[in-house]
Design an enzyme around this catalytic site. Structure first.
Site, PDB file in Angstrom:
ATOM      1  N   GLY A  56       7.235   3.880  -9.429  1.00 54.24           N
ATOM      2  CA  GLY A  56       7.264   4.530  -8.129  1.00 54.24           C
ATOM      3  C   GLY A  56       6.661   3.627  -7.074  1.00 54.24           C
ATOM      4  O   GLY A  56       5.764   2.832  -7.366  1.00 54.24           O
ATOM      5  N   GLN A 105       2.904   1.374   0.817  1.00 53.72           N
ATOM      6  CA  GLN A 105       2.429   0.263  -0.020  1.00 53.72           C
ATOM      7  C   GLN A 105       3.009  -1.079   0.392  1.00 53.72           C
ATOM      8  O   GLN A 105       2.474  -2.121   0.010  1.00 53.72           O
ATOM      9  CB  GLN A 105       2.750   0.536  -1.492  1.00 53.72           C
ATOM     10  CG  GLN A 105       1.999   1.728  -2.076  1.00 53.72           C
ATOM     11  CD  GLN A 105       2.447   2.017  -3.487  1.00 53.72           C
ATOM     12  OE1 GLN A 105       3.396   2.751  -3.711  1.00 53.72           O
ATOM     13  NE2 GLN A 105       1.788   1.404  -4.462  1.00 53.72           N
ATOM     14  N   CYS A 149      -1.320   2.315 -10.408  1.00 52.13           N
ATOM     15  CA  CYS A 149      -0.690   2.140  -9.092  1.00 52.13           C
ATOM     16  C   CYS A 149      -0.475   0.658  -8.853  1.00 52.13           C
ATOM     17  O   CYS A 149      -1.363  -0.155  -9.131  1.00 52.13           O
ATOM     18  CB  CYS A 149      -1.601   2.718  -8.007  1.00 52.13           C
ATOM     19  SG  CYS A 149      -0.946   2.564  -6.335  1.00 52.13           S
ATOM     20  N   LEU A 150       0.702   0.305  -8.317  1.00 55.62           N
ATOM     21  CA  LEU A 150       0.979  -1.104  -8.016  1.00 55.62           C
ATOM     22  C   LEU A 150       0.000  -1.646  -6.973  1.00 55.62           C
ATOM     23  O   LEU A 150      -0.221  -2.854  -6.912  1.00 55.62           O
ATOM     24  CB  LEU A 150       2.419  -1.263  -7.521  1.00 55.62           C
ATOM     25  CG  LEU A 150       3.486  -1.107  -8.618  1.00 55.62           C
ATOM     26  CD1 LEU A 150       4.879  -1.063  -8.016  1.00 55.62           C
ATOM     27  CD2 LEU A 150       3.378  -2.253  -9.623  1.00 55.62           C
ATOM     28  N   HIS A 204       1.961  11.581  -6.674  1.00 54.55           N
ATOM     29  CA  HIS A 204       1.237  10.317  -6.448  1.00 54.55           C
ATOM     30  C   HIS A 204       1.834   9.579  -5.240  1.00 54.55           C
ATOM     31  O   HIS A 204       1.096   9.097  -4.368  1.00 54.55           O
ATOM     32  CB  HIS A 204       1.337   9.476  -7.732  1.00 54.55           C
ATOM     33  CG  HIS A 204       0.769   8.094  -7.639  1.00 54.55           C
ATOM     34  ND1 HIS A 204      -0.297   7.691  -8.409  1.00 54.55           N
ATOM     35  CD2 HIS A 204       1.125   7.014  -6.896  1.00 54.55           C
ATOM     36  CE1 HIS A 204      -0.579   6.428  -8.130  1.00 54.55           C
ATOM     37  NE2 HIS A 204       0.275   5.991  -7.220  1.00 54.55           N
ATOM     38  N   GLU A 205       3.177   9.508  -5.194  1.00 54.37           N
ATOM     39  CA  GLU A 205       3.838   8.771  -4.102  1.00 54.37           C
ATOM     40  C   GLU A 205       3.733   9.540  -2.783  1.00 54.37           C
ATOM     41  O   GLU A 205       3.557   8.930  -1.720  1.00 54.37           O
ATOM     42  CB  GLU A 205       5.298   8.485  -4.446  1.00 54.37           C
ATOM     43  CG  GLU A 205       5.523   7.677  -5.730  1.00 54.37           C
ATOM     44  CD  GLU A 205       4.712   6.403  -5.822  1.00 54.37           C
ATOM     45  OE1 GLU A 205       4.337   5.841  -4.777  1.00 54.37           O
ATOM     46  OE2 GLU A 205       4.420   5.971  -6.963  1.00 54.37           O
ATOM     47  N   HIS A 238       0.518   8.779  -1.118  1.00 57.00           N
ATOM     48  CA  HIS A 238       0.504   7.502  -0.374  1.00 57.00           C
ATOM     49  C   HIS A 238       0.946   7.710   1.074  1.00 57.00           C
ATOM     50  O   HIS A 238       0.387   7.096   1.995  1.00 57.00           O
ATOM     51  CB  HIS A 238       1.445   6.483  -1.021  1.00 57.00           C
ATOM     52  CG  HIS A 238       0.856   5.723  -2.170  1.00 57.00           C
ATOM     53  ND1 HIS A 238      -0.285   4.958  -2.058  1.00 57.00           N
ATOM     54  CD2 HIS A 238       1.265   5.589  -3.464  1.00 57.00           C
ATOM     55  CE1 HIS A 238      -0.557   4.388  -3.228  1.00 57.00           C
ATOM     56  NE2 HIS A 238       0.371   4.757  -4.109  1.00 57.00           N
TER      57      HIS A 238
END
Ligand code: QAP
Ligand code: CO
Length: 167
Positions: free
Chosen positions: A46, A51, A92-93, A134-135, A138
């Site tokens: 994701g 991000q 998370c990236l 989660h996304e 962000h």
């Protein structure tokens, strides 16, 4: 197509709130394609526009085993969530190498626009439900470590700050 640079926690730009997308045009479709390419290359499951330092309400997700079921959500809105929760070990990236448990509603229903600009609704549970929440966090400037205790979060902040100094 292009790979986009990913912001790393605790970058203050990860705290920005994303604005809704007014027109789903070719520019938005190009950004979505670049985000998908960036997510698959990582590899990740994701990625939110926040991000990649674009503060607009756009998310790409693919939690499938074969990485062949891309979901793009534009202006996603939570229309339902279960009282029952689930715990999941999230990563998370933007927080490389850090994983910890977060509790969230086990099932969610979201309404969003697709790449064709048309609204659709979807229900999710399991990993997909975790990933959607989660996304969507962000887009509100929230990173999963914000759900952890202050002690844990502070430890992660210092660890990543040290890493960022040497790399
Ligand atoms: C969010 O996360 C997520 O630390 C997506 O070194 C994660 O794709 C939702 C990744 C877990 C639900 C459950 C993380 C790659 C990828 C790392 C990701 C790393 C390399 C994270
Ligand atoms: Co993330």
């Amino acid at each position: 197509m292009a790979l986009l640079p990913i912001l790393h926690f605790p970058d203050p730009r990860l705290e920005k709130v994303a604005a809704p997308i007014e027109h789903v045009d070719d520019e938005v479709r190009r950004l979505a394609a670049d985000m998908a390419e960036t997510m698959y290359a990582a590899p990740g499951i994701g990625l939110a526009a926040t991000q990649v330092d674009v503060h607009r309400q756009l998310i790409v997700i693919d939690t499938s085993e074969a990485q062949d079921q891309l979901i793009t959500l534009i202006n996603p809105r939570l229309t339902g969530q279960s009282a029952v929760t689930q715990e999941y070990e999230e990563g998370c990236l933007s927080v490389p190498g850090i994983y910890d448990t977060v509790e969230r509603p086990a099932e969610v229903e979201v309404e969003a626009l697709g790449l064709d600009g048309k609204p659709f609704r979807m229900k999710a549970d399991g990993l997909l439900a975790v990933c959607i929440q989660h996304e969507m966090d962000h887009l509100q400037g929230i990173v999963f470590v914000d759900h952890l205790s202050r002690l844990k979060r502070n430890r992660i902040v210092s660890k990543l700050r040290k890493q960022q100094k040497v790399s």
